[in-house]
Write a protein that holds these residues in place. Structure first.
Motif, short mmCIF file in Angstrom:
data_model
loop_
_atom_site.label_atom_id
_atom_site.label_comp_id
_atom_site.label_asym_id
_atom_site.label_seq_id
_atom_site.Cartn_x
_atom_site.Cartn_y
_atom_site.Cartn_z
N LYS A 40 0.86 -1.19 0.00
CA LYS A 40 0.00 0.00 0.00
C LYS A 40 0.90 1.23 0.00
CE LYS A 40 -3.99 2.00 2.21
NZ LYS A 40 -5.14 1.74 3.06
N TYR A 44 -0.16 8.87 -1.79
CA TYR A 44 -0.94 8.50 -2.98
C TYR A 44 -1.86 9.64 -3.37
CZ TYR A 44 -4.16 5.90 -5.98
OH TYR A 44 -4.90 5.48 -7.05
N ARG A 45 -1.87 9.95 -4.66
CA ARG A 45 -2.78 10.94 -5.24
C ARG A 45 -3.40 10.33 -6.47
NH1 ARG A 45 -2.24 16.17 -3.57
NH2 ARG A 45 -3.00 17.04 -5.52
N TYR A 46 -4.68 10.54 -6.62
CA TYR A 46 -5.39 10.07 -7.81
C TYR A 46 -6.22 11.23 -8.34
CZ TYR A 46 -8.60 7.57 -10.83
OH TYR A 46 -9.34 7.17 -11.91
N GLY A 53 -3.85 5.00 -0.24
CA GLY A 53 -3.49 4.26 -1.44
C GLY A 53 -4.18 2.91 -1.56
N PRO A 54 -4.20 2.37 -2.77
CA PRO A 54 -4.81 1.05 -2.98
C PRO A 54 -3.92 -0.06 -2.42
CG PRO A 54 -3.78 1.81 -4.99
CD PRO A 54 -3.67 2.93 -4.01
N GLN A 73 -4.78 -5.07 -8.22
CA GLN A 73 -5.33 -4.27 -7.14
C GLN A 73 -6.33 -5.12 -6.38
OE1 GLN A 73 -6.30 -0.21 -7.99
NE2 GLN A 73 -7.74 -0.08 -6.29
N THR A 77 -10.20 1.07 -4.13
CA THR A 77 -9.70 2.44 -4.12
C THR A 77 -9.61 2.95 -5.56
OG1 THR A 77 -8.40 1.99 -2.13
CG2 THR A 77 -7.74 3.89 -3.45
N SER A 79 -8.20 4.32 -8.84
CA SER A 79 -6.82 4.29 -9.34
C SER A 79 -6.82 4.11 -10.85
CB SER A 79 -6.04 3.12 -8.71
OG SER A 79 -6.50 1.89 -9.24
N TYR A 81 -5.28 1.76 -12.23
CA TYR A 81 -5.43 0.31 -12.42
C TYR A 81 -6.90 -0.08 -12.49
CZ TYR A 81 -0.73 0.83 -10.54
OH TYR A 81 0.55 1.24 -10.31
N ASP A 83 -9.37 1.94 -13.29
CA ASP A 83 -9.89 2.51 -14.54
C ASP A 83 -9.62 1.57 -15.71
OD1 ASP A 83 -10.61 4.76 -13.09
OD2 ASP A 83 -8.98 6.01 -13.87
#
Length: 101
Positions: A40, A44-46, A53-54, A73, A77, A79, A81, A83
């Motif tokens: 993890k 983390y920024r999305y 974070g994921p 994943q 969360t 992310s 990934y 998407d």
């Protein structure tokens, strides 16, 4: 090979089942894989938003000069990934060129 970035050194695959994926790669001679489970990211920024974070399973192996990375994943969360998978895709999500030799 790019004159700006150098040769491709990594292929990263986003998958739904990391164990199935590494077995498929092993069948064509890639491996062994080093597995990091329940990773993890601390920062983390999305899409510009800071968040927790994921949870990921990350698997790495070498195939000659190219590193194969398998990413699964394990939570929901938001992310890149998720998407990628929710668009119906599974497979190569990014490539990476490493600087230097």
């Amino acid at each position: 090979m790019s004159r700006i970035f150098g040769p491709i050194r990594q292929l990263a695959m986003v998958v739904k089942d990391w164990e199935k994926a590494i077995h498929q790669w092993a069948e064509v001679g890639v491996g062994p894989f080093y597995v990091i489970d329940n990773f993890k990211p601390e920062v983390y920024r999305y899409r510009g938003v800071s968040m927790s974070g994921p949870v990921l399973t990350l698997c790495f192996a070498q195939s000659g000069p190219v590193q194969i990375e398998i990413i699964q994943q394990k939570d929901a969360t938001p992310s890149a990934y998720m998407d990628f998978l929710s668009s119906g895709l599974e497979g190569c999500q990014h490539v990476c060129a490493w600087y230097g030799n």
